[in-house]
Design a protein around this motif. Structure first.
Motif, PDB file in Angstrom:
ATOM      1  N   THR A   1      18.771 -61.900   4.207  1.00 47.60           N
ATOM      2  CA  THR A   1      18.043 -62.831   5.073  1.00 47.60           C
ATOM      3  C   THR A   1      17.593 -64.019   4.241  1.00 47.60           C
ATOM      4  O   THR A   1      17.489 -63.935   3.011  1.00 47.60           O
ATOM      5  CB  THR A   1      16.814 -62.156   5.705  1.00 47.60           C
ATOM      6  OG1 THR A   1      15.947 -61.677   4.669  1.00 47.60           O
ATOM      7  CG2 THR A   1      17.218 -61.008   6.608  1.00 47.60           C
ATOM      8  N   GLN A   2      17.333 -65.138   4.907  1.00 47.90           N
ATOM      9  CA  GLN A   2      16.872 -66.340   4.227  1.00 47.90           C
ATOM     10  C   GLN A   2      15.390 -66.555   4.519  1.00 47.90           C
ATOM     11  O   GLN A   2      14.927 -66.316   5.633  1.00 47.90           O
ATOM     12  CB  GLN A   2      17.663 -67.567   4.679  1.00 47.90           C
ATOM     13  CG  GLN A   2      19.134 -67.541   4.300  1.00 47.90           C
ATOM     14  CD  GLN A   2      19.350 -67.663   2.809  1.00 47.90           C
ATOM     15  OE1 GLN A   2      19.992 -66.823   2.199  1.00 47.90           O
ATOM     16  NE2 GLN A   2      18.816 -68.711   2.214  1.00 47.90           N
ATOM     17  N   ASP A   3      14.662 -66.985   3.529  1.00 52.79           N
ATOM     18  CA  ASP A   3      13.242 -67.275   3.694  1.00 52.79           C
ATOM     19  C   ASP A   3      12.909 -68.526   2.892  1.00 52.79           C
ATOM     20  O   ASP A   3      13.604 -68.868   1.934  1.00 52.79           O
ATOM     21  CB  ASP A   3      12.392 -66.088   3.222  1.00 52.79           C
ATOM     22  CG  ASP A   3      10.967 -66.148   3.773  1.00 52.79           C
ATOM     23  OD1 ASP A   3      10.689 -67.062   4.562  1.00 52.79           O
ATOM     24  OD2 ASP A   3      10.141 -65.278   3.411  1.00 52.79           O
ATOM     25  N   LYS A   4      11.851 -69.210   3.303  1.00 51.97           N
ATOM     26  CA  LYS A   4      11.411 -70.425   2.610  1.00 51.97           C
ATOM     27  C   LYS A   4      10.285 -70.094   1.644  1.00 51.97           C
ATOM     28  O   LYS A   4       9.474 -69.208   1.890  1.00 51.97           O
ATOM     29  CB  LYS A   4      10.926 -71.473   3.619  1.00 51.97           C
ATOM     30  CG  LYS A   4      12.003 -71.948   4.590  1.00 51.97           C
ATOM     31  CD  LYS A   4      13.086 -72.732   3.875  1.00 51.97           C
ATOM     32  CE  LYS A   4      14.105 -73.273   4.858  1.00 51.97           C
ATOM     33  NZ  LYS A   4      15.181 -74.014   4.185  1.00 51.97           N
ATOM     34  N   PHE A   5      10.260 -70.833   0.546  1.00 55.01           N
ATOM     35  CA  PHE A   5       9.187 -70.672  -0.429  1.00 55.01           C
ATOM     36  C   PHE A   5       8.650 -72.045  -0.794  1.00 55.01           C
ATOM     37  O   PHE A   5       9.414 -72.994  -0.992  1.00 55.01           O
ATOM     38  CB  PHE A   5       9.692 -69.976  -1.697  1.00 55.01           C
ATOM     39  CG  PHE A   5       8.628 -69.785  -2.736  1.00 55.01           C
ATOM     40  CD1 PHE A   5       7.765 -68.713  -2.663  1.00 55.01           C
ATOM     41  CD2 PHE A   5       8.480 -70.689  -3.779  1.00 55.01           C
ATOM     42  CE1 PHE A   5       6.767 -68.538  -3.618  1.00 55.01           C
ATOM     43  CE2 PHE A   5       7.492 -70.528  -4.735  1.00 55.01           C
ATOM     44  CZ  PHE A   5       6.636 -69.435  -4.649  1.00 55.01           C
ATOM     45  N   THR A   6       7.323 -72.177  -0.850  1.00 59.79           N
ATOM     46  CA  THR A   6       6.682 -73.425  -1.247  1.00 59.79           C
ATOM     47  C   THR A   6       5.863 -73.177  -2.509  1.00 59.79           C
ATOM     48  O   THR A   6       5.283 -72.096  -2.678  1.00 59.79           O
ATOM     49  CB  THR A   6       5.765 -73.962  -0.142  1.00 59.79           C
ATOM     50  OG1 THR A   6       4.773 -72.970   0.159  1.00 59.79           O
ATOM     51  CG2 THR A   6       6.566 -74.276   1.115  1.00 59.79           C
TER      52      THR A   6
ATOM     53  N   ILE B   1      15.106 -68.747  -0.350  1.00 64.87           N
ATOM     54  CA  ILE B   1      15.329 -67.477  -1.030  1.00 64.87           C
ATOM     55  C   ILE B   1      16.258 -66.609  -0.202  1.00 64.87           C
ATOM     56  O   ILE B   1      16.087 -66.476   1.016  1.00 64.87           O
ATOM     57  CB  ILE B   1      14.000 -66.725  -1.255  1.00 64.87           C
ATOM     58  CG1 ILE B   1      12.975 -67.646  -1.909  1.00 64.87           C
ATOM     59  CG2 ILE B   1      14.208 -65.495  -2.104  1.00 64.87           C
ATOM     60  CD1 ILE B   1      11.603 -67.045  -1.975  1.00 64.87           C
ATOM     61  N   GLN B   2      17.249 -66.036  -0.859  1.00 67.05           N
ATOM     62  CA  GLN B   2      18.107 -65.045  -0.218  1.00 67.05           C
ATOM     63  C   GLN B   2      17.562 -63.667  -0.566  1.00 67.05           C
ATOM     64  O   GLN B   2      17.495 -63.278  -1.728  1.00 67.05           O
ATOM     65  CB  GLN B   2      19.548 -65.193  -0.704  1.00 67.05           C
ATOM     66  CG  GLN B   2      20.518 -64.277   0.038  1.00 67.05           C
ATOM     67  CD  GLN B   2      21.937 -64.436  -0.465  1.00 67.05           C
ATOM     68  OE1 GLN B   2      22.262 -63.993  -1.554  1.00 67.05           O
ATOM     69  NE2 GLN B   2      22.773 -65.070   0.336  1.00 67.05           N
ATOM     70  N   LEU B   3      17.145 -62.940   0.467  1.00 62.94           N
ATOM     71  CA  LEU B   3      16.489 -61.648   0.279  1.00 62.94           C
ATOM     72  C   LEU B   3      17.419 -60.516   0.673  1.00 62.94           C
ATOM     73  O   LEU B   3      18.147 -60.609   1.672  1.00 62.94           O
ATOM     74  CB  LEU B   3      15.214 -61.568   1.123  1.00 62.94           C
ATOM     75  CG  LEU B   3      14.119 -62.583   0.775  1.00 62.94           C
ATOM     76  CD1 LEU B   3      13.039 -62.572   1.846  1.00 62.94           C
ATOM     77  CD2 LEU B   3      13.522 -62.272  -0.575  1.00 62.94           C
ATOM     78  N   LEU B   4      17.391 -59.475  -0.137  1.00 59.43           N
ATOM     79  CA  LEU B   4      18.078 -58.243   0.204  1.00 59.43           C
ATOM     80  C   LEU B   4      17.078 -57.366   0.956  1.00 59.43           C
ATOM     81  O   LEU B   4      16.175 -56.788   0.355  1.00 59.43           O
ATOM     82  CB  LEU B   4      18.565 -57.535  -1.060  1.00 59.43           C
ATOM     83  CG  LEU B   4      19.642 -58.264  -1.867  1.00 59.43           C
ATOM     84  CD1 LEU B   4      19.782 -57.634  -3.239  1.00 59.43           C
ATOM     85  CD2 LEU B   4      20.976 -58.206  -1.136  1.00 59.43           C
ATOM     86  N   GLY B   5      17.183 -57.319   2.272  1.00 60.91           N
ATOM     87  CA  GLY B   5      16.221 -56.601   3.087  1.00 60.91           C
ATOM     88  C   GLY B   5      16.271 -55.110   2.845  1.00 60.91           C
ATOM     89  O   GLY B   5      17.334 -54.517   2.696  1.00 60.91           O
ATOM     90  N   THR B   6      15.099 -54.473   2.784  1.00 68.13           N
ATOM     91  CA  THR B   6      15.008 -53.038   2.621  1.00 68.13           C
ATOM     92  C   THR B   6      14.011 -52.501   3.623  1.00 68.13           C
ATOM     93  O   THR B   6      13.272 -53.255   4.263  1.00 68.13           O
ATOM     94  CB  THR B   6      14.552 -52.661   1.201  1.00 68.13           C
ATOM     95  OG1 THR B   6      13.212 -53.129   1.017  1.00 68.13           O
ATOM     96  CG2 THR B   6      15.451 -53.266   0.157  1.00 68.13           C
TER      97      THR B   6
ATOM     98  N   VAL C   1      14.995 -59.921  -4.215  1.00 69.55           N
ATOM     99  CA  VAL C   1      15.557 -61.266  -4.223  1.00 69.55           C
ATOM    100  C   VAL C   1      16.979 -61.220  -4.760  1.00 69.55           C
ATOM    101  O   VAL C   1      17.215 -60.734  -5.865  1.00 69.55           O
ATOM    102  CB  VAL C   1      14.690 -62.219  -5.064  1.00 69.55           C
ATOM    103  CG1 VAL C   1      15.337 -63.592  -5.130  1.00 69.55           C
ATOM    104  CG2 VAL C   1      13.299 -62.314  -4.469  1.00 69.55           C
ATOM    105  N   SER C   2      17.910 -61.743  -3.974  1.00 69.49           N
ATOM    106  CA  SER C   2      19.301 -61.823  -4.413  1.00 69.49           C
ATOM    107  C   SER C   2      19.602 -63.142  -5.107  1.00 69.49           C
ATOM    108  O   SER C   2      20.323 -63.186  -6.092  1.00 69.49           O
ATOM    109  CB  SER C   2      20.245 -61.644  -3.223  1.00 69.49           C
ATOM    110  OG  SER C   2      21.580 -61.897  -3.590  1.00 69.49           O
ATOM    111  N   ALA C   3      19.030 -64.240  -4.593  1.00 65.46           N
ATOM    112  CA  ALA C   3      19.264 -65.563  -5.177  1.00 65.46           C
ATOM    113  C   ALA C   3      18.138 -66.487  -4.743  1.00 65.46           C
ATOM    114  O   ALA C   3      17.530 -66.300  -3.692  1.00 65.46           O
ATOM    115  CB  ALA C   3      20.622 -66.117  -4.767  1.00 65.46           C
TER     116      ALA C   3
END
Length: 774
Positions: free
Chosen positions: A334-339, A385-390, A396-398
């Protein structure tokens, strides 16, 4: 001590200044319309400021040499501030300045080595400097010298330069028509002012309406010239002759610009395909990397205590969890934003592990993928952020920069750093969380049985997961020969089988894949990580230089209570030398990704005197530390100029004189302003009575005396009677007695009157005016 120029009186003409502002803004808008490169909108702001500064120094009495230094210093202060708008605004101001400097140095390096300059900031900087020079010189030449050519010619050259390179859209040619129209108006205005001086010296009488008539005639004639010039079609022969003359005139320029085309490579329409990162969303075993000496980034590490310093740094870029048919990928992401305003990445739990801040400087190419030591928890840039959902958390994948970092930019990253010892790794056990076993024990359905049997054979004497991982690592280092390229595996052959049992050569991706899959086949969670090895360290600069040839892949194995730990099976890399601590000095603090429950067994806590001291992270420099000094300097200059030249009292007079010189009626607000400046402080305070009468809808006629006005306000506002009488007493004292009135007492009474008047007015709005008849 300042030196002033006293050779001629100062000159100012508002219509001429306004025309000059319009001229330089036409040229800047014409450049912005080309869309040659991003961030051209900065040209408009710097042009406005430059013209303002040029007019100001032209009106001053400073000598020319002083003016040169002033405009240069202003440029040094304003241009970097403008260029920081190119950088991610969520980064600290210090990092923005560092990124601007780094990008410019990288661009200059490419330019002087005859390489294409792809970063748009280089072209934008050149244009900012050019337009600063054009606009400041134009303002100075007009105000100081009334030099028409000096004011208009640089802008004309700039406009022709832009039109020469951007002539595809015919409608943009009308900007030249508008420019010519305003330029002719300015010429007529300056000529008219010169004649006025001559006529006044010869005592020539001019009717009051003559200025309006002359201005109207000048507008009409100028508009007619432009209309005829731009609308009557030329003949084919004359057009061809003009083209030939133009080509002959511009031939030297074309030859010159051919030699500097690299500097403007950034204005080419697109650069698609040039920003691809070395590591993509999928990674196949392949036949080799395309490596070179190109610098990818430089890293400045912090001071890390010896007990926390890892054996070697790995600059992690991507994590892959799924292997199938010779290819790695990240699944269920999944994709998420980080500030940067966030304290850290909320989905990660470092369990008190010390965090250290590293500074990365982008090398010779742009960066999209952000690199960091293992387990980053914060970056200084807005990112995706590319997240490896669990089930229990995220991994974090990338981590991607948004927007992309150009060459020379910098970013900071905080990572949780751990250096577990051998004994602690051996005692970690096998109590793996479900989110780890669900994702990181995956093997293909048709996984090679010979490879699995080899893994069992290698680890048959090993007692712990750490011992087994170390045994596999040593086997691969000794039995597989390193080669930076490999042949393609034969058809219908398992790549790992062929590598391990037949070919026996490979590079880092093969080594890391073999160890990861062998560990998984015997029940140890492992994953594939790619990025860069440590690189070359320079003690003089305290930086690691990381090049493309340092591209690397390595396996990570999971240890309960500790987290992910790197292993190094690749033959051309040094072995990892982990510390061997005493049994009773094991450190319980470890990197624990989200999902590791508190109920898992941890080693016994250390004695108080042996606890790890978490270093304080150096805070980011606040932009206010830069803005406050600038504000103080601006305020000081304002006070100094206001006192030296008495600006508050002179401005309304200057405005009125400007209107009268041009035969226009002075607006009432300027007349009132000028009158207000001239009255005494007591009279200004007494104006609060008039203010109250107006606001409470009972203004007095002009002939009303101060006593009548005060009594009228007392009737409307009885509760303010004491303040009104106090103000009236001071007002009468200043008018009719030789005693000096108390200004402070009058101002205090006036302030209280205004407060009560406003309060009463609000009550009127809510309850209605009691004096009004229903």
């Amino acid at each position: 001590m300042y030196t002033f120029c006293m050779q001629k009186p100062r000159w100012w003409d508002w219509p001429a200044v306004l025309m000059l502002f319009i001229l330089v803004q036409i040229v800047s808008s014409r450049l912005i319309a080309t869309n040659w490169t991003p961030f051209l909108y900065l040209i408009r702001t710097i042009t406005f400021m430059g013209c303002f500064i040029g007019c100001a120094v032209g009106y001053s009495r400073f000598e020319t040499r002083v003016i040169r230094w002033l405009t240069f210093l202003y440029m040094l202060a304003l241009l970097p501030l403008q260029l920081t708008r190119v950088i991610d605004q969520q980064a600290s101001l210090e990092e923005q300045f560092m990124s601007v400097g780094g990008r410019l140095m990288a661009s200059l390096g490419n330019f002087f080595t005859q390489k294409p300059v792809e970063d748009p900031i280089f072209f934008v900087t050149i244009m900012l400097i050019a337009f600063w020079g054009i606009s400041t010189w134009a303002g100075y030449a007009l105000i100081r010298k009334q030099d028409y050519l000096g004011a208009v010619l640089p802008s004309t050259i700039g406009l022709l330069f832009i039109q020469y390179y951007d002539n595809a859209v015919l409608s943009r040619l009308w900007s030249m028509a508008l420019f010519t129209f305003v330029a002719l108006l300015l010429l007529g205005r300056l000529n008219h002012l010169q004649h006025l001086v001559s006529w006044q010296a010869r005592r020539v009488f001019l009717p009051p309406d003559s200025r309006v008539d002359l201005t109207s005639m000048m507008l009409a004639v100028t508009g007619l010239i432009i209309l005829v010039s731009w609308t009557i079609p030329p003949s084919a022969s004359s057009l061809n002759a003009a083209v030939e003359r133009w080509n002959r005139m511009t031939k030297p320029w074309r030859e010159f610009t051919h030699n500097i085309e690299n500097a403007f490579d950034a204005i080419q329409a697109t650069r698609n395909g040039r920003r691809v990162d070395l590591f993509g969303s999928e990674l196949s075993l392949g036949t080799g990397f395309s490596l070179s000496d190109v610098i990818v980034f430089n890293v400045q590490p912090p001071e890390i205590p010896d007990e926390e310093n890892p054996p070697r740094f790995y600059w992690q870029g991507r994590i892959y969890d799924h292997y199938e048919n010779g290819q790695w990928s990240a699944t269920n992401t999944t994709q998420d934003k980080f500030t940067p305003s966030a304290d850290s990445l909320a989905v990660l739990n470092t369990n008190g592990q010390p965090r250290f801040r590293f500074t990365f400087f982008a090398g010779e190419n742009p960066l999209s993928l952000l690199y960091a030591p293992t387990q980053p928890v914060w970056v200084s840039r807005a990112s995706s952020i590319q997240l490896l959902g669990t089930k229990d958390g995220e991994d974090v994948s990338a981590w991607f920069a948004s927007p992309i970092l150009e060459a020379g930019e910098s970013y900071q990253v905080e990572s949780a750093i751990s250096n577990p010892g051998v004994n602690r790794l051996k005692s970690a056990g096998t109590n793996y969380p479900a989110w780890v076993t669900d994702r990181y024990l995956q093997i293909p359905e048709n996984f090679s049985s010979p490879v699995h049997r080899l893994a069992l054979e290698i680890t048959k004497d090993a007692q712990t997961p750490y011992d087994k991982a170390t045994a596999i690592t040593q086997y691969l280092r000794t039995q597989i020969e390193y080669s930076d390229s490999v042949e393609k595996a034969p058809e219908n052959t398992d790549s790992l089988e062929w590598l391990i049992f037949e070919y026996k050569k490979g590079y880092c991706v093969y080594y890391a894949t073999a160890e990861t899959m062998m560990l998984r086949s015997i029940g140890i969670p492992a994953r594939m990580t790619v990025g860069f090895s440590q690189g070359e360290y320079s003690p003089e600069t305290n930086q690691y230089t990381v090049r493309k040839l340092n591209a690397h892949a390595w396996p990570q194995a999971y240890f309960p209570g500790i987290g992910w730990v790197e292993f190094e099976p690749t033959g051309n890399q040094p072995e990892l030398d982990r510390p061997v601590e005493e049994e009773n000095n094991l450190d319980p603090l470890a990197l624990t990704p989200s999902g590791l429950g508190n109920d898992l067994p941890l080693p016994e806590a250390p004695k108080p005197q042996e606890q790890v001291v978490i270093p304080e992270v150096k805070p980011r420099v606040s932009p206010s530390l830069y803005l406050i000094p600038l504000f103080i300097i601006f305020a000081t200059l304002t006070v100094f100029l206001g006192r030296r030249y008495n600006l508050p009292t002179r401005i309304p007079t200057l405005l009125r004189n400007a209107y009268e010189r041009n035969g226009m009626r002075t607006p009432a607000w300027i007349v009132n302003w000028e009158q207000w400046i001239k009255i005494s402080p007591i009279e200004k305070a007494f104006d609060s009575v008039n203010f109250g009468l107006r606001l409470l809808q009972n203004p007095m006629p002009v002939y009303a005396t101060p006593i009548e006005r005060a009594n009228g306000l007392v009737k409307l506002l009885p509760k303010a009677e004491n303040e009104i009488n106090t103000l009236l007493d001071e007002h009468q004292t200043s008018l009719y007695t030789s005693r000096q009135a108390d200004v402070i007492r009058a101002r205090r009474a006036a302030f209280n009157i205004r407060v009560q008047v406003i309060s009463e007015r609000i009550r009127y709005l809510i309850e209605g005016n009691p004096t009004e008849t229903p």
